[in-house]
Design a protein around this motif. Structure first.
Motif, short mmCIF file in Angstrom:
data_model
loop_
_atom_site.label_atom_id
_atom_site.label_comp_id
_atom_site.label_asym_id
_atom_site.label_seq_id
_atom_site.Cartn_x
_atom_site.Cartn_y
_atom_site.Cartn_z
N LEU A 60 0.83 -1.20 0.00
CA LEU A 60 0.00 0.00 0.00
C LEU A 60 0.87 1.25 0.00
O LEU A 60 0.55 2.24 -0.69
CB LEU A 60 -0.94 0.01 1.21
N GLU A 61 1.95 1.22 0.75
CA GLU A 61 2.86 2.37 0.78
C GLU A 61 3.48 2.60 -0.61
O GLU A 61 3.61 3.75 -1.06
CB GLU A 61 3.97 2.15 1.81
N PHE A 62 3.83 1.51 -1.27
CA PHE A 62 4.39 1.60 -2.63
C PHE A 62 3.39 2.25 -3.59
O PHE A 62 3.74 3.15 -4.36
CB PHE A 62 4.77 0.20 -3.11
N LEU A 63 2.14 1.79 -3.55
CA LEU A 63 1.11 2.34 -4.44
C LEU A 63 0.84 3.81 -4.12
O LEU A 63 0.66 4.63 -5.03
CB LEU A 63 -0.18 1.53 -4.31
N ALA A 64 0.79 4.14 -2.83
CA ALA A 64 0.54 5.54 -2.45
C ALA A 64 1.66 6.47 -2.93
O ALA A 64 1.42 7.62 -3.28
CB ALA A 64 0.40 5.66 -0.93
N HIS A 65 2.88 5.95 -2.97
CA HIS A 65 4.01 6.73 -3.48
C HIS A 65 3.95 6.87 -5.00
O HIS A 65 4.14 7.95 -5.55
CB HIS A 65 5.33 6.06 -3.09
N ARG A 66 3.66 5.76 -5.68
CA ARG A 66 3.85 5.72 -7.12
C ARG A 66 2.68 6.26 -7.92
O ARG A 66 2.85 6.79 -9.02
CB ARG A 66 4.15 4.28 -7.56
N ILE A 67 1.44 6.08 -7.42
CA ILE A 67 0.26 6.54 -8.16
C ILE A 67 -0.27 7.79 -7.46
O ILE A 67 -1.03 7.71 -6.50
CB ILE A 67 -0.82 5.45 -8.25
N SER A 68 0.14 8.94 -7.95
CA SER A 68 -0.13 10.18 -7.23
C SER A 68 -1.03 11.15 -7.97
O SER A 68 -1.38 12.19 -7.44
CB SER A 68 1.20 10.88 -6.91
N THR A 69 -1.41 10.82 -9.21
CA THR A 69 -2.11 11.81 -10.02
C THR A 69 -3.61 11.82 -9.82
O THR A 69 -4.24 12.86 -9.91
CB THR A 69 -1.82 11.56 -11.51
N ASN A 70 -4.20 10.65 -9.53
CA ASN A 70 -5.65 10.54 -9.62
C ASN A 70 -6.15 9.47 -8.67
O ASN A 70 -5.69 8.32 -8.73
CB ASN A 70 -6.03 10.20 -11.07
N VAL A 71 -7.09 9.82 -7.80
CA VAL A 71 -7.61 8.86 -6.83
C VAL A 71 -8.38 7.74 -7.53
O VAL A 71 -8.34 6.58 -7.10
CB VAL A 71 -8.51 9.57 -5.79
#
Length: 464
Positions: A319-330
């Motif tokens: 989850l931390e990885f995804l929160a870091h990497r996908i930052s443009t659009n919820v």
């Protein structure tokens, strides 16, 4: 004429005028008496009496005559305390109209005349409530303002304008306000629709010469909610009608909630008078999400996914990885998590880093395009107030080496570049130098609070 006979007449009228017109215009009529050849009906508003007189009087007279009544004309008497329409009838009517509109769209035909006044509102998504909205620093003001409006008390700011980029929660908050208002006061007439739907109904009313119906529909609501108002920019006639509707509702102290993809003053081709009206209330920006908010959203969505996939395990750090990497659009973030759970369920594996990178390779690549090595180098040099040439150059002074290592660390975390590629972008350095720099920053983050704060501030700035 007895109530039973009027009931029989109403049944025949239902077959003639159709369900929508019947529910809107015939059903609210209350038979009073026949006096001197005049059939008198009680109606909730003057508008309804005038409309029935103009559009259905001949048909009602015909049916009354066929039933044996000696009636030459109709008269309508307004009953001050009569509701315009019971809340239950409104809900059923709206649901029927939405279904009919969907059927029309499926058959490729435009909705008929009956749907102009009947299609009351766009459907609300039951998932979009305040309880499911994850609050963080970027959206806390918008959430607080939406909550205040949802309480349904005296209007303190009108209109409420929510604006921000795609996938930041504007529509979620709009739906949440509507649900909250309906829960607190089921009889409240809340109309939620997109600006495109507003324009469509306006054009339809012009084409069918039923502008009075259109004005009555939009100016008799208690709360008007218009999503994506930037859509009406450049459409002069629609803007004019929207402006007059806006004024009429404000004069009646009715609440208006608007959403847009940018601030009203920045919407190109939006008339100045409309911009001015929108800016006279509370205008709230939903900022791009930060890491903590994205992580909170992911944690909430994981709990929802566990209802469908109770046995799936998710490894630490995913989850931390995804929160870091996908930052443009919820929305992209939520879609990535949904895909991840579905894929893991199909292949029968734990959700670990390897599966995440395999399953979401295309999403991760698309997200990475937003941040480049050059952008990171520029941000770091600005943050530490040194020249970009010193970041890339050979100088090994601590005042240059530490920012250089921070930049290398951020390149490793926020881009898909390999260590040799990153080294080449930093003056042709070897990949072992980059590896050492990354490892050093990871160690310092645990022991040096200033470095940890610097890295976090830079990451937020780059992902904003």
């Amino acid at each position: 004429m007895t109530e039973e006979k009027w009931g029989q007449v109403r049944n025949r009228l239902l077959k003639t005028v159709g369900q929508n017109n019947y529910t809107t215009w015939i059903e609210p009529l209350e038979f009073d008496a026949v006096d001197g050849g005049v059939a008198v009906f009680k109606v909730p508003t003057n508008f309804m009496g005038n409309y029935v007189s103009q559009n259905f009087a001949d048909l009602i007279l015909h049916e009354l005559t066929m039933s044996g009544e000696a009636v030459q004309r109709l008269a309508f008497r307004v009953v001050a305390n009569a509701p315009a329409r019971p809340a239950e009838a409104t809900a059923a009517h709206s649901a029927h109209a939405v279904a009919e509109t969907a059927d029309s769209a499926a058959s490729g035909s435009a909705p008929g005349k009956e749907t102009l006044e009947a299609f009351q509102a766009a459907p609300l998504d039951p998932r979009f409530t305040f309880d499911s909205f994850v609050v963080g620093k970027p959206n806390e003001l918008a959430h607080a303002a939406a909550r205040r409006v949802g309480e349904g008390g005296p209007v303190t700011f009108n209109p409420l304008v929510l604006y921000g980029g795609v996938g930041l929660g504007k529509t979620h908050l709009m739906h949440a306000i509507a649900w909250e208002l309906k829960e607190k006061n089921p009889s409240l007439n809340v109309l939620y629709l997109s600006a495109e739907q507003f324009m469509y109904r306006f054009v339809q009313a012009l084409r069918e010469r039923r502008m009075m119906d259109f004005k009555h529909l939009f100016r008799s609501v208690d709360v008007l909610m218009v999503d994506d108002v930037q859509f009406i920019a450049g459409k002069d006639s629609t803007q004019e009608e929207f402006f007059h509707t806006f004024n009429a509702l404000v004069d009646q102290n009715k609440q208006i909630i608007i959403s847009a993809d940018r601030a009203p003053g920045e919407i190109k081709d939006l008339e100045d008078r409309v911009k001015s009206r929108l800016q006279c209330g509370l205008v709230v920006d939903l900022h791009p999400t930060d890491y903590e908010l994205r992580l909170g959203i992911l944690q909430t969505k994981v709990q929802q996914q566990r209802e469908t996939y109770p046995d799936l395990q998710i490894a630490d750090g995913v989850l931390e990885f995804l929160a870091h990497r996908i930052s443009t659009n919820v929305r992209v973030l939520e879609g990535a998590l949904t895909r991840l759970f579905a894929f893991a369920s199909l292949v029968g594996r734990e959700i670990d880093m390897d599966l995440t990178q395999d399953c979401l390779a295309d999403v991760l690549r698309a997200s990475e395009r937003k941040i480049t090595v050059e952008e990171i180098q520029r941000k770091v040099s600005e943050y530490y107030n040194i020249r970009m040439s010193d970041i890339i150059g050979p100088k090994r002074l601590r005042s240059y080496a530490r920012p250089r290592q921070v930049a290398m660390y951020l390149c490793k975390q926020l881009t898909s570049r390999s260590l040799p590629e990153i080294g080449r972008r930093f003056g042709g350095r070897d990949h072992t130098t980059v590896m050492h720099g990354v490892k050093r920053i990871e160690e310092l983050k645990l022991t040096d609070g200033q470095i940890a704060e610097d890295v976090e501030m830079l990451r937020r700035s780059l992902e904003a």
